[in-house]
Design a protein around this motif. Structure first.
Motif, PDB file in Angstrom:
ATOM      1  N   LYS A 202       0.897  -1.272  -0.010  1.00  0.00           N
ATOM      2  CA  LYS A 202      -0.009   0.092   0.146  1.00  0.00           C
ATOM      3  C   LYS A 202       0.734   1.449  -0.020  1.00  0.00           C
ATOM      4  O   LYS A 202       0.263   2.276  -0.493  1.00  0.00           O
ATOM      5  CB  LYS A 202      -1.184   0.094   1.346  1.00  0.00           C
ATOM      6  CG  LYS A 202      -1.863  -1.217   1.340  1.00  0.00           C
ATOM      7  CD  LYS A 202      -2.786  -1.031   0.073  1.00  0.00           C
ATOM      8  CE  LYS A 202      -3.791  -1.918   0.125  1.00  0.00           C
ATOM      9  NZ  LYS A 202      -4.929  -1.976  -0.899  1.00  0.00           N
ATOM     10  N   THR A 203       2.028   1.322   0.859  1.00  0.00           N
ATOM     11  CA  THR A 203       2.753   2.586   0.673  1.00  0.00           C
ATOM     12  C   THR A 203       4.111   2.347  -0.043  1.00  0.00           C
ATOM     13  O   THR A 203       4.641   3.378  -0.310  1.00  0.00           O
ATOM     14  CB  THR A 203       3.131   2.743   2.219  1.00  0.00           C
ATOM     15  OG1 THR A 203       4.157   1.716   2.529  1.00  0.00           O
ATOM     16  CG2 THR A 203       1.977   2.754   3.055  1.00  0.00           C
ATOM     17  N   SER A 204       4.535   1.178  -0.420  1.00  0.00           N
ATOM     18  CA  SER A 204       5.757   1.045  -1.338  1.00  0.00           C
ATOM     19  C   SER A 204       6.900   1.773  -0.381  1.00  0.00           C
ATOM     20  O   SER A 204       7.989   2.214  -1.126  1.00  0.00           O
ATOM     21  CB  SER A 204       5.805   1.747  -2.574  1.00  0.00           C
ATOM     22  OG  SER A 204       4.512   1.166  -3.325  1.00  0.00           O
TER      23      SER A 204
ATOM     24  N   GLY B 277       8.674   0.426   8.681  1.00  0.00           N
ATOM     25  CA  GLY B 277       9.492  -0.080   9.921  1.00  0.00           C
ATOM     26  C   GLY B 277       9.150   1.202  11.184  1.00  0.00           C
ATOM     27  O   GLY B 277       8.851   0.542  12.133  1.00  0.00           O
ATOM     28  N   SER B 278       8.220   2.281  10.602  1.00  0.00           N
ATOM     29  CA  SER B 278       7.656   3.122  11.702  1.00  0.00           C
ATOM     30  C   SER B 278       6.501   2.467  12.209  1.00  0.00           C
ATOM     31  O   SER B 278       6.353   2.273  13.330  1.00  0.00           O
ATOM     32  CB  SER B 278       7.258   4.389  10.856  1.00  0.00           C
ATOM     33  OG  SER B 278       8.754   5.063  10.546  1.00  0.00           O
TER      34      SER B 278
ATOM     35  N   PHE C  39       4.738  -1.922  18.261  1.00  0.00           N
ATOM     36  CA  PHE C  39       5.301  -2.689  19.453  1.00  0.00           C
ATOM     37  C   PHE C  39       5.533  -2.033  20.834  1.00  0.00           C
ATOM     38  O   PHE C  39       5.603  -2.633  21.959  1.00  0.00           O
ATOM     39  CB  PHE C  39       6.771  -2.924  18.785  1.00  0.00           C
ATOM     40  CG  PHE C  39       7.473  -3.890  19.919  1.00  0.00           C
ATOM     41  CD1 PHE C  39       7.299  -5.425  20.270  1.00  0.00           C
ATOM     42  CD2 PHE C  39       8.670  -3.357  20.644  1.00  0.00           C
ATOM     43  CE1 PHE C  39       7.759  -6.228  20.862  1.00  0.00           C
ATOM     44  CE2 PHE C  39       9.335  -4.436  21.362  1.00  0.00           C
ATOM     45  CZ  PHE C  39       8.958  -5.716  21.622  1.00  0.00           C
ATOM     46  N   LEU C  40       5.489  -0.622  20.630  1.00  0.00           N
ATOM     47  CA  LEU C  40       6.058   0.088  21.842  1.00  0.00           C
ATOM     48  C   LEU C  40       4.817   0.041  22.894  1.00  0.00           C
ATOM     49  O   LEU C  40       5.143  -0.241  24.033  1.00  0.00           O
ATOM     50  CB  LEU C  40       6.142   1.733  21.232  1.00  0.00           C
ATOM     51  CG  LEU C  40       6.803   2.592  22.278  1.00  0.00           C
ATOM     52  CD1 LEU C  40       7.816   2.118  22.863  1.00  0.00           C
ATOM     53  CD2 LEU C  40       6.798   3.995  21.795  1.00  0.00           C
TER      54      LEU C  40
ATOM     55  N   LEU D 285      -5.023   0.669  11.460  1.00  0.00           N
ATOM     56  CA  LEU D 285      -4.535  -0.501  11.433  1.00  0.00           C
ATOM     57  C   LEU D 285      -3.382  -0.374  12.626  1.00  0.00           C
ATOM     58  O   LEU D 285      -3.231  -1.264  13.593  1.00  0.00           O
ATOM     59  CB  LEU D 285      -3.646  -0.744  10.029  1.00  0.00           C
ATOM     60  CG  LEU D 285      -2.941  -2.133  10.037  1.00  0.00           C
ATOM     61  CD1 LEU D 285      -3.839  -3.278  10.134  1.00  0.00           C
ATOM     62  CD2 LEU D 285      -2.257  -2.372   8.656  1.00  0.00           C
ATOM     63  N   THR D 286      -2.695   0.682  12.775  1.00  0.00           N
ATOM     64  CA  THR D 286      -1.553   1.045  13.900  1.00  0.00           C
ATOM     65  C   THR D 286      -2.183   0.878  15.007  1.00  0.00           C
ATOM     66  O   THR D 286      -1.761   0.330  16.267  1.00  0.00           O
ATOM     67  CB  THR D 286      -1.242   2.484  13.795  1.00  0.00           C
ATOM     68  OG1 THR D 286      -0.413   2.349  12.523  1.00  0.00           O
ATOM     69  CG2 THR D 286      -0.207   2.751  14.814  1.00  0.00           C
ATOM     70  N   LEU D 287      -3.566   1.557  15.192  1.00  0.00           N
ATOM     71  CA  LEU D 287      -4.331   1.539  16.689  1.00  0.00           C
ATOM     72  C   LEU D 287      -4.496  -0.070  16.900  1.00  0.00           C
ATOM     73  O   LEU D 287      -4.278  -0.534  18.092  1.00  0.00           O
ATOM     74  CB  LEU D 287      -5.582   2.304  16.422  1.00  0.00           C
ATOM     75  CG  LEU D 287      -6.609   2.486  17.913  1.00  0.00           C
ATOM     76  CD1 LEU D 287      -5.835   2.872  18.863  1.00  0.00           C
ATOM     77  CD2 LEU D 287      -7.703   3.078  17.400  1.00  0.00           C
ATOM     78  N   PHE D 288      -5.247  -0.459  15.964  1.00  0.00           N
ATOM     79  CA  PHE D 288      -5.638  -1.950  16.150  1.00  0.00           C
ATOM     80  C   PHE D 288      -4.350  -2.840  16.637  1.00  0.00           C
ATOM     81  O   PHE D 288      -4.702  -3.884  17.571  1.00  0.00           O
ATOM     82  CB  PHE D 288      -6.384  -2.577  14.920  1.00  0.00           C
ATOM     83  CG  PHE D 288      -6.638  -4.064  14.818  1.00  0.00           C
ATOM     84  CD1 PHE D 288      -7.265  -4.672  15.314  1.00  0.00           C
ATOM     85  CD2 PHE D 288      -5.637  -4.841  14.198  1.00  0.00           C
ATOM     86  CE1 PHE D 288      -7.689  -6.033  15.661  1.00  0.00           C
ATOM     87  CE2 PHE D 288      -5.676  -6.137  14.217  1.00  0.00           C
ATOM     88  CZ  PHE D 288      -6.715  -6.889  15.177  1.00  0.00           C
TER      89      PHE D 288
END
Length: 173
Positions: free
Chosen positions: A32-34, A40-41, A47-48, A98-101
């Motif tokens: 989706k972002t290429s 990595g971000s 994970f944090l 997606l990040t929140l989930f």
């Protein structure tokens, strides 16, 4: 023996589903972002929260019913993965959602992981402890070897939505 089988089978199916999912997510983000930087971000950001809460999870679990925690976390994980599938199916890709989930899922996963490690010796007979550990190791290795192959295959042939649903269902087993 029944408790050992149920524990190992449930843990194995959840592990396979999560491993497939964890392999597919970086593929999705790259597609989706290429951008390797975005991937990595994303991985570091998700994970944090689990890393920060980890020291407190053990203290919380120590005084609680581990079996109930495992059941509740499986229900929560099913709900989250089903919600993720629904959101993706209805609205498409959203890196913020997606990040929140994933962050929430990883925190819930820590509760399950620590509970399952600490409950293992309590749910099986002492005479089966060695055999149970052996079977757990074998199943973990099978999961680690097969999940990447299954993950790439499913992602390329069925798409990410099928992986969301598969992982949701593994938490009900």
């Amino acid at each position: 023996m029944k408790n050992l089988f149920l524990f190992l089978f449930g843990r194995f199916t959840s592990t396979v589903g999560n491993s497939i999912f964890n392999l597919a997510i970086p593929l999705l983000i790259l597609d989706k972002t290429s951008s390797g930087r975005a991937m990595g971000s994303f991985m570091g950001t998700t994970f944090l929260p689990a890393l920060l809460i980890l020291p407190f999870v053990g203290l919380y679990i120590e005084k609680r019913n581990k079996k109930k925690i495992m059941i509740i976390t499986d229900i929560l994980q099913f709900t989250l993965f089903f919600a993720l599938w629904y959101h993706y199916h209805s609205y498409g890709f959203s890196i913020g959602f997606l990040t929140l989930f994933i962050s929430i899922s990883k925190v819930i996963g820590r509760f399950f992981d620590i509970s399952s490690v600490s409950i293992f010796p309590r749910i099986i007979d002492e005479s089966l402890y060695g055999k149970g550990n052996s079977w757990q190791g074998i199943l973990d290795n099978i999961s680690e070897l097969t999940s990447p192959i299954l993950g790439v295959f499913l992602y390329k042939t069925q798409g990410i939505e099928s992986i969301f649903l598969l992982n949701a269902l593994t938490f009900l087993i």
